[in-house]
Design an enzyme around this catalytic site. Structure first.
Site, PDB file in Angstrom:
ATOM      1  N   HIS A  29     -70.184 -30.032  11.900  1.00  0.00           N
ATOM      2  CA  HIS A  29     -70.593 -28.047  11.309  1.00  0.00           C
ATOM      3  C   HIS A  29     -69.229 -28.495  10.267  1.00  0.00           C
ATOM      4  CE1 HIS A  29     -69.292 -24.060  12.507  1.00  0.00           C
ATOM      5  NE2 HIS A  29     -68.549 -24.006  12.182  1.00  0.00           N
ATOM      6  N   CYS A  58     -62.592 -19.327  10.014  1.00  0.00           N
ATOM      7  CA  CYS A  58     -62.028 -19.126  11.461  1.00  0.00           C
ATOM      8  C   CYS A  58     -61.062 -18.024  10.802  1.00  0.00           C
ATOM      9  CB  CYS A  58     -61.746 -20.106  11.948  1.00  0.00           C
ATOM     10  SG  CYS A  58     -61.399 -19.535  13.354  1.00  0.00           S
ATOM     11  N   ARG A 114     -72.625 -15.326  12.852  1.00  0.00           N
ATOM     12  CA  ARG A 114     -71.274 -15.085  13.480  1.00  0.00           C
ATOM     13  C   ARG A 114     -69.920 -15.724  12.669  1.00  0.00           C
ATOM     14  NH1 ARG A 114     -67.726 -18.763  15.222  1.00  0.00           N
ATOM     15  NH2 ARG A 114     -69.206 -20.774  15.323  1.00  0.00           N
ATOM     16  N   ASP A 115     -70.002 -17.394  12.579  1.00  0.00           N
ATOM     17  CA  ASP A 115     -69.105 -17.625  12.059  1.00  0.00           C
ATOM     18  C   ASP A 115     -68.724 -17.222  10.431  1.00  0.00           C
ATOM     19  OD1 ASP A 115     -66.924 -19.383  12.218  1.00  0.00           O
ATOM     20  OD2 ASP A 115     -68.878 -21.304  11.963  1.00  0.00           O
TER      21      ASP A 115
HETATM   22  P1  HMG Z   1     -56.499 -12.516  25.877  1.00  0.00           P
HETATM   23  O1  HMG Z   1     -55.443 -11.656  24.570  1.00  0.00           O
HETATM   24  O2  HMG Z   1     -55.482 -13.578  26.231  1.00  0.00           O
HETATM   25  O3  HMG Z   1     -57.783 -12.195  26.735  1.00  0.00           O
HETATM   26  O4  HMG Z   1     -57.566 -13.444  24.316  1.00  0.00           O
HETATM   27  P2  HMG Z   1     -57.507 -11.642  28.220  1.00  0.00           P
HETATM   28  O5  HMG Z   1     -57.657 -12.197  29.339  1.00  0.00           O
HETATM   29  O6  HMG Z   1     -55.668 -11.656  28.539  1.00  0.00           O
HETATM   30  O7  HMG Z   1     -58.063 -10.187  27.830  1.00  0.00           O
HETATM   31  C1  HMG Z   1     -57.058  -8.871  27.268  1.00  0.00           C
HETATM   32  C2  HMG Z   1     -58.095  -7.865  27.259  1.00  0.00           C
HETATM   33  O8  HMG Z   1     -59.089  -8.537  26.579  1.00  0.00           O
HETATM   34  C3  HMG Z   1     -58.223  -7.155  28.363  1.00  0.00           C
HETATM   35  O9  HMG Z   1     -58.570  -5.550  28.361  1.00  0.00           O
HETATM   36  C4  HMG Z   1     -59.763  -8.262  28.385  1.00  0.00           C
HETATM   37  O10 HMG Z   1     -61.124  -7.385  29.541  1.00  0.00           O
HETATM   38  C5  HMG Z   1     -60.445  -7.819  27.336  1.00  0.00           C
HETATM   39  P3  HMG Z   1     -57.943  -5.004  28.401  1.00  0.00           P
HETATM   40  O11 HMG Z   1     -57.694  -4.955  30.464  1.00  0.00           O
HETATM   41  O12 HMG Z   1     -56.166  -4.822  28.209  1.00  0.00           O
HETATM   42  O13 HMG Z   1     -58.240  -3.625  28.698  1.00  0.00           O
HETATM   43  N1  HMG Z   1     -61.248  -9.166  26.980  1.00  0.00           N
HETATM   44  C6  HMG Z   1     -62.488  -9.338  26.581  1.00  0.00           C
HETATM   45  N2  HMG Z   1     -63.337  -7.925  25.991  1.00  0.00           N
HETATM   46  C7  HMG Z   1     -64.350  -7.669  25.499  1.00  0.00           C
HETATM   47  N3  HMG Z   1     -65.145 -10.000  25.715  1.00  0.00           N
HETATM   48  C8  HMG Z   1     -64.296 -10.508  25.921  1.00  0.00           C
HETATM   49  C9  HMG Z   1     -63.170 -10.238  26.647  1.00  0.00           C
HETATM   50  N4  HMG Z   1     -62.353 -11.125  27.086  1.00  0.00           N
HETATM   51  C10 HMG Z   1     -61.580 -10.490  27.225  1.00  0.00           C
HETATM   52  N5  HMG Z   1     -64.884 -12.140  26.161  1.00  0.00           N
HETATM   53  C11 HMG Z   1     -59.326 -14.201  24.131  1.00  0.00           C
HETATM   54  C12 HMG Z   1     -58.436 -14.141  25.440  1.00  0.00           C
HETATM   55  C13 HMG Z   1     -60.354 -15.754  24.111  1.00  0.00           C
HETATM   56  C14 HMG Z   1     -61.098 -13.021  25.160  1.00  0.00           C
HETATM   57  C15 HMG Z   1     -59.371 -14.184  23.060  1.00  0.00           C
HETATM   58  O14 HMG Z   1     -58.562 -14.879  22.153  1.00  0.00           O
HETATM   59  C16 HMG Z   1     -60.306 -13.968  21.932  1.00  0.00           C
HETATM   60  O15 HMG Z   1     -61.261 -13.683  21.739  1.00  0.00           O
HETATM   61  N6  HMG Z   1     -60.356 -15.274  21.263  1.00  0.00           N
HETATM   62  C17 HMG Z   1     -61.843 -15.435  19.830  1.00  0.00           C
HETATM   63  C18 HMG Z   1     -61.816 -15.859  18.745  1.00  0.00           C
HETATM   64  C19 HMG Z   1     -62.498 -16.572  18.259  1.00  0.00           C
HETATM   65  O16 HMG Z   1     -63.826 -15.885  18.021  1.00  0.00           O
HETATM   66  N7  HMG Z   1     -62.335 -17.257  17.173  1.00  0.00           N
HETATM   67  C20 HMG Z   1     -63.986 -17.403  16.079  1.00  0.00           C
HETATM   68  C21 HMG Z   1     -64.409 -18.227  17.079  1.00  0.00           C
HETATM   69  S1  HMG Z   1     -63.779 -20.169  17.008  1.00  0.00           S
HETATM   70  C22 HMG Z   1     -64.694 -20.965  15.770  1.00  0.00           C
HETATM   71  O17 HMG Z   1     -64.876 -20.360  14.626  1.00  0.00           O
HETATM   72  C23 HMG Z   1     -64.557 -22.107  15.413  1.00  0.00           C
HETATM   73  C24 HMG Z   1     -66.643 -22.458  15.217  1.00  0.00           C
HETATM   74  O18 HMG Z   1     -66.788 -22.049  14.580  1.00  0.00           O
HETATM   75  C25 HMG Z   1     -65.776 -24.475  14.883  1.00  0.00           C
HETATM   76  C26 HMG Z   1     -65.312 -25.106  13.788  1.00  0.00           C
HETATM   77  O19 HMG Z   1     -65.960 -24.085  12.960  1.00  0.00           O
HETATM   78  O20 HMG Z   1     -64.768 -25.510  14.528  1.00  0.00           O
HETATM   79  C27 HMG Z   1     -67.154 -22.527  16.331  1.00  0.00           C
HETATM   80 MG    MG Z   2     -66.913 -22.879  12.549  1.00  0.00          MG
END
Ligand code: HMG
Ligand code: MG
Length: 310
Positions: free
Chosen positions: A211, A244, A19-20
Site C-alpha cells: 500500500h 492520511c 475510504r483512504d
Molecule cells: P478517542 O477520542 O480516543 O475515542 O478516539 P474514545 O474511545 O475516547 O471515545 C470518544 C468519543 O468518540 C465517544 O463519544 C465515543 O463513543 C466516540 P462521546 O461519549 O464523547 O459522545 N467514538 C466513536 N464514534 C463513532 N465511531 C467510533 C467511535 N469510537 C469512539 N468508532 C478513535 C479513538 C480510534 C475512535 C479515533 O482516534 C479515531 O477514530 N481515529 C481514526 C483516525 C483515522 O481514521 N485515520 C485514518 C485511517 S488510518 C490510515 O489511513 C492508514 C492506512 O491507509 C494505511 C497506510 O496508509 O499506512 C490504513
Molecule cells: Mg493509506
C-alpha cells in the site's frame, strides 16, 4: 535477448479510493455521490473495494456518513467491500450496517498511532483483540493494515523488525491478509524489498499486500519491486485520491488507473476494465471540482487506454 522480470500472471488490486482517498477531503462530499462512485467502481471488474470507515466522525468528519454509504451501495456478490474499524464502537456500527468484511489497522510507530488513533501500538492491540473476537463470532472476515512500514512522519526510520512483529500480531488476530502501508510515501524500491525480506520470514507472501502513497513519486517503482519479489496484492486509489489526515504531507495513494496500465502492459491480469476505471475516477474528481491525480485520468477525454501485448 532481453532479461525478463519474474512477475506474477495475475494481481489482485484493492481499491481504497472511497475510504483512504476521501477521508482527508475537507469539503463534504454528498452521500449519493459517494454511493454512485462506489457503484461505478463495482462495474469495473475490481474484486475488492474499501467502502468507508466506522471511525470517530469527530476525527474523520468526511466519513461520518459511513452507515448511509454502506447500506445504499449495490453490493455485488463477487466483490469484497471492507470497511475500516478502529475499536469496539466501530465494530458495532459495522455490524449494524451488515458489513461482511472489516479492515483493522495498527502502525509500526507509537507516535503515529497516538496521533492517528490516540493509542500506543500495544493499547491498539488490546482494542483490536476485542474487535477480532466479535468479528470471529459473527463470521466477519478481517483484513489488516500496518502503517509507517518504511518511515514515520514523527519518528523517522522504522525498524523492519517492528513492522514484522506488528504484522505477525495482526495476522494472529485472524486477518486473511496484511497490507503493508508506506503511509507517507517515503520508501524506495530497495527499502521496500529490504522490509519485505524481514516480514516474509514470518508471513508468507500470499498473505501480504502493499500500500504505497505516492508522495515522492516512488509508488509505481516500489510496486514493481514488490511484484518481482513475489507480492501479488496491491492497494491503490482511483484518480490518486487520498492522504492520511494524521500524516502531514502524505499525498494520495498510487493511482489505480496508472497501476492497472502498468500491469496490463506487462501482460498481468487484473480482471479490470481500464476505461471504466478511468471513467469512475473522472466521475468523482469532476464532482470534487478537480482533475484526477492519475496520469491516465488526465489524458484527453475519449482517448482509449492502449493495451499492449508483447
Ligand atoms: P478517542 O477520542 O480516543 O475515542 O478516539 P474514545 O474511545 O475516547 O471515545 C470518544 C468519543 O468518540 C465517544 O463519544 C465515543 O463513543 C466516540 P462521546 O461519549 O464523547 O459522545 N467514538 C466513536 N464514534 C463513532 N465511531 C467510533 C467511535 N469510537 C469512539 N468508532 C478513535 C479513538 C480510534 C475512535 C479515533 O482516534 C479515531 O477514530 N481515529 C481514526 C483516525 C483515522 O481514521 N485515520 C485514518 C485511517 S488510518 C490510515 O489511513 C492508514 C492506512 O491507509 C494505511 C497506510 O496508509 O499506512 C490504513
Ligand atoms: Mg493509506
Amino acid at each position: 535477448m532481453s532479461k525478463s522480470l519474474n512477475l506474477p500472471a495475475r494481481v489482485k488490486v484493492v481499491e481504497v479510493g472511497p475510504r483512504d482517498g476521501l477521508q482527508n477531503e475537507p469539503d463534504p462530499i454528498p452521500t449519493p455521490t459517494k454511493v454512485e462512485f462506489i457503484d461505478r467502481l463495482s462495474e469495473t471488474g475490481l474484486s475488492c473495494i474499501e467502502v468507508t470507515s466506522f471511525v470517530s466522525p469527530r476525527w474523520i468528519p468526511q466519513l461520518a456518513d459511513a452507515t448511509d454509504v454502506y447500506t445504499h451501495i449495490t453490493r455485488k456478490e463477487n466483490i469484497v467491500y471492507p470497511v475500516l474499524v478502529p475499536n469496539e464502537r466501530g465494530m458495532e456500527r459495522a455490524l449494524a450496517a451488515d458489513a461482511k468484511t472489516i479492515a483493522i489497522f495498527n502502525a509500526a510507530s507509537n507516535t503515529f498511532n497516538q496521533k492517528n488513533i490516540n493509542a500506543s501500538i500495544e493499547d491498539a492491540f488490546k482494542r483490536l483483540k476485542i474487535v477480532a473476537a466479535i468479528a470471529q463470532r459473527e463470521n466477519i472476515a478481517i483484513r489488516g493494515y500496518v502503517s509507517c512500514v518504511l518511515g514515520c512522519p514523527y519518528e523517522g526510520a522504522i525498524d523492519p523488525q517492528t513492522v514484522s512483529r506488528v504484522a505477525s500480531e495482526m495476522f494472529e488476530l485472524g486477518c486473511y491478509e496484511i497490507s503493508l502501508g508506506d503511509t507517507i510515501g517515503i520508501g524506495t524500491p530497495q527499502r521496500a524489498r529490504a522490509m519485505l525480506d524481514t516480514v516474509a520470514r514470518e508471513l508468507s507472501l500470499d498473505k501480504l499486500a502493499v500500500h504505497f502513497h505516492d508522495t515522492r513519486g516512488q509508488a509505481l517503482a516500489n510496486v514493481l519491486a514488490c511484484l518481482e519479489y513475489g507480492v501479488t496484492t496491491v492497494d491503490s486509489s482511483v484518480a490518486g485520491l487520498g492522504g492520511c489526515p494524521y500524516a502531514e504531507g502524505a499525498s494520495g495513494n498510487l493511482a489505480t488507473e496508472d497501476l492497472v496500465y502498468m500491469l496490463h502492459g506487462m501482460n498481468i491480469e487484473t480482471g479490470i476494465d481500464l476505461d471504466a476505471l478511468i471513467a469512475a475516477g473522472r466521475f468523482i474528481t469532476e464532482k470534487m471540482g478537480r482533475e484526477p491525480a492519475s496520469r491516465l485520468g488526465r489524458l484527453p477525454k475519449g482517448g482509449r487506454a492502449p493495451r499492449y501485448t508483447t
